[in-house]
Design a protein around this motif. Structure first.
Motif, short mmCIF file in Angstrom:
data_model
loop_
_atom_site.label_atom_id
_atom_site.label_comp_id
_atom_site.label_asym_id
_atom_site.label_seq_id
_atom_site.Cartn_x
_atom_site.Cartn_y
_atom_site.Cartn_z
N LEU A 34 -50.95 20.99 -109.78
CA LEU A 34 -52.26 21.64 -109.39
C LEU A 34 -52.94 20.83 -108.68
CD1 LEU A 34 -53.44 24.19 -109.61
CD2 LEU A 34 -55.07 23.41 -111.96
N THR A 35 -53.20 20.66 -107.31
CA THR A 35 -53.73 19.70 -106.58
C THR A 35 -54.75 20.72 -105.89
OG1 THR A 35 -51.84 18.68 -106.09
CG2 THR A 35 -53.53 18.33 -104.13
N GLU A 36 -56.37 19.90 -105.87
CA GLU A 36 -56.80 20.72 -104.99
C GLU A 36 -57.16 20.78 -104.03
OE1 GLU A 36 -62.39 20.71 -106.22
OE2 GLU A 36 -60.89 19.22 -106.99
N GLU A 37 -57.68 21.51 -102.96
CA GLU A 37 -57.62 21.38 -101.87
C GLU A 37 -58.73 20.25 -101.38
OE1 GLU A 37 -59.63 23.67 -98.05
OE2 GLU A 37 -58.36 24.93 -99.11
N ASN A 38 -58.25 19.24 -100.41
CA ASN A 38 -59.05 17.71 -100.03
C ASN A 38 -59.51 16.82 -101.16
OD1 ASN A 38 -59.79 19.44 -97.16
ND2 ASN A 38 -61.42 20.40 -98.76
N TYR A 39 -57.33 17.04 -102.30
CA TYR A 39 -58.02 15.99 -103.19
C TYR A 39 -57.23 14.76 -102.18
CZ TYR A 39 -55.14 13.46 -106.44
OH TYR A 39 -55.55 12.32 -107.62
N TYR A 40 -57.93 13.46 -102.20
CA TYR A 40 -57.48 12.12 -102.03
C TYR A 40 -57.56 11.66 -103.04
CZ TYR A 40 -57.85 14.03 -97.58
OH TYR A 40 -57.98 14.85 -96.73
N ASP A 41 -55.69 10.93 -103.51
CA ASP A 41 -55.37 9.72 -104.36
C ASP A 41 -56.73 8.71 -104.22
OD1 ASP A 41 -54.79 8.26 -106.73
OD2 ASP A 41 -52.39 9.28 -106.59
N GLU A 42 -56.67 8.02 -105.15
CA GLU A 42 -57.39 6.80 -104.54
C GLU A 42 -56.19 5.84 -105.18
OE1 GLU A 42 -59.90 7.06 -108.08
OE2 GLU A 42 -60.95 8.04 -107.28
N ARG A 43 -55.14 5.93 -104.39
CA ARG A 43 -54.24 4.16 -104.95
C ARG A 43 -52.65 5.06 -104.05
NH1 ARG A 43 -53.08 6.03 -111.02
NH2 ARG A 43 -51.45 7.85 -110.50
N ILE A 44 -51.97 4.12 -103.77
CA ILE A 44 -50.60 4.44 -103.07
C ILE A 44 -49.68 3.74 -104.01
CG2 ILE A 44 -51.18 5.51 -101.13
CD1 ILE A 44 -50.62 2.96 -99.18
N PHE A 45 -48.36 4.00 -104.27
CA PHE A 45 -47.22 2.70 -104.19
C PHE A 45 -46.67 2.26 -103.28
CE2 PHE A 45 -48.55 6.04 -107.58
CZ PHE A 45 -48.26 5.71 -108.74
N CYS A 46 -46.37 1.33 -103.48
CA CYS A 46 -46.17 -0.33 -102.73
C CYS A 46 -44.95 -0.28 -103.22
CB CYS A 46 -46.63 -0.82 -101.38
SG CYS A 46 -47.90 0.26 -101.12
N LYS A 47 -44.03 -1.68 -102.68
CA LYS A 47 -43.16 -2.09 -103.14
C LYS A 47 -43.84 -4.31 -102.69
CE LYS A 47 -39.29 0.22 -104.10
NZ LYS A 47 -39.36 1.17 -105.34
N ASP A 48 -43.11 -4.80 -103.35
CA ASP A 48 -44.01 -6.65 -102.87
C ASP A 48 -42.81 -7.04 -103.49
OD1 ASP A 48 -44.41 -6.07 -105.50
OD2 ASP A 48 -46.63 -7.16 -105.82
N GLU A 49 -42.67 -8.52 -103.76
CA GLU A 49 -41.91 -9.22 -104.59
C GLU A 49 -41.30 -9.06 -105.30
OE1 GLU A 49 -45.17 -11.59 -103.27
OE2 GLU A 49 -43.78 -10.36 -102.30
N GLN A 50 -42.18 -8.57 -106.06
CA GLN A 50 -42.11 -8.43 -107.70
C GLN A 50 -41.16 -7.13 -108.28
OE1 GLN A 50 -45.56 -9.85 -107.63
NE2 GLN A 50 -44.79 -11.83 -107.20
N GLY A 51 -41.59 -5.78 -107.25
CA GLY A 51 -41.58 -4.53 -107.41
C GLY A 51 -42.14 -3.60 -106.73
N THR A 52 -42.53 -2.79 -107.29
CA THR A 52 -42.99 -1.45 -107.98
C THR A 52 -44.64 -2.29 -107.73
OG1 THR A 52 -41.91 0.56 -107.75
CG2 THR A 52 -44.26 0.70 -107.48
N ALA A 53 -45.84 -1.62 -106.86
CA ALA A 53 -47.72 -2.24 -106.86
C ALA A 53 -47.70 -0.99 -106.42
CB ALA A 53 -47.49 -3.53 -106.07
N ILE A 54 -49.01 -1.15 -107.32
CA ILE A 54 -50.64 0.00 -106.76
C ILE A 54 -51.34 -0.62 -106.33
CG2 ILE A 54 -51.70 1.96 -108.38
CD1 ILE A 54 -50.17 1.76 -110.32
N VAL A 55 -51.56 0.30 -105.28
CA VAL A 55 -52.69 -0.93 -104.25
C VAL A 55 -53.63 0.60 -104.19
CG1 VAL A 55 -53.31 -1.38 -101.95
CG2 VAL A 55 -50.74 -1.89 -102.83
N SER A 56 -55.00 0.05 -104.36
CA SER A 56 -56.75 0.81 -104.20
C SER A 56 -56.29 1.10 -102.77
CB SER A 56 -57.32 0.17 -104.96
OG SER A 56 -58.26 1.18 -104.79
N LEU A 57 -56.86 2.59 -102.45
CA LEU A 57 -57.47 2.82 -101.35
C LEU A 57 -58.63 1.55 -100.87
CD1 LEU A 57 -57.09 6.74 -100.53
CD2 LEU A 57 -55.51 4.97 -100.82
#
Length: 148
Positions: A34-57
């Protein structure tokens, strides 16, 4: 029934209460979202040398597409993401991020210096030291965004 919620903070608690009254379970591993219109997550999932990283916007300075790879830059680190630049442009809050070329998105507060160029261009120096260009296609949007 189980739902995963993607809601803005001001409405999340109210919706959770209503769903609990209706005996609907809220779970992060639910397949229904269930997603609200105009909802923006505060993070994106990325990769670095250690694996998956969560980067705050709010830590992102800029995002750049180089060939088929898309990189997310913070003040001191570079991450790779599987998302394409056009996907990121639609996922990021428009009041916080602006696309300045076909291959670059910057955060509103990441500019250190703006230098005008010839024929509707700007050259930007960002707080992380990166230098990027505002191309002619995005020139007027950039000026409007910053009120220049």
């Amino acid at each position: 029934m189980r739902l995963r919620l993607r809601l803005n903070r001001d409405t999340e608690e109210q919706v959770k209460e209503e769903l609990k009254k209706r005996e609907i379970e809220i779970s992060e591993d639910a397949s229904l979202i269930l997603t609200e219109e105009n909802y923006y997550d505060e993070r994106i999932f990325c990769k670095d040398e250690q694996g998956t990283a969560i980067v705050s916007l709010n830590k992102i300075c800029h995002i750049e597409s180089l060939g088929h790879d898309v990189y997310v830059y913070t003040m001191d680190k570079k991450f790779k993401t599987e998302l394409r630049i056009y996907q990121l442009a639609s996922l990021l809050p428009p009041e916080q991020f602006i696309r300045i070329s076909n291959s670059v998105i910057i955060q509103r507060n990441s500019i250190n210096h703006i230098r005008p160029g010839l024929s509707c261009k700007f050259f930007l120096t960002l707080k992380n030291g990166a230098q990027v260009d505002v191309t002619r296609t995005y020139y007027y949007k950039f000026k409007e965004f910053y009120g220049i």
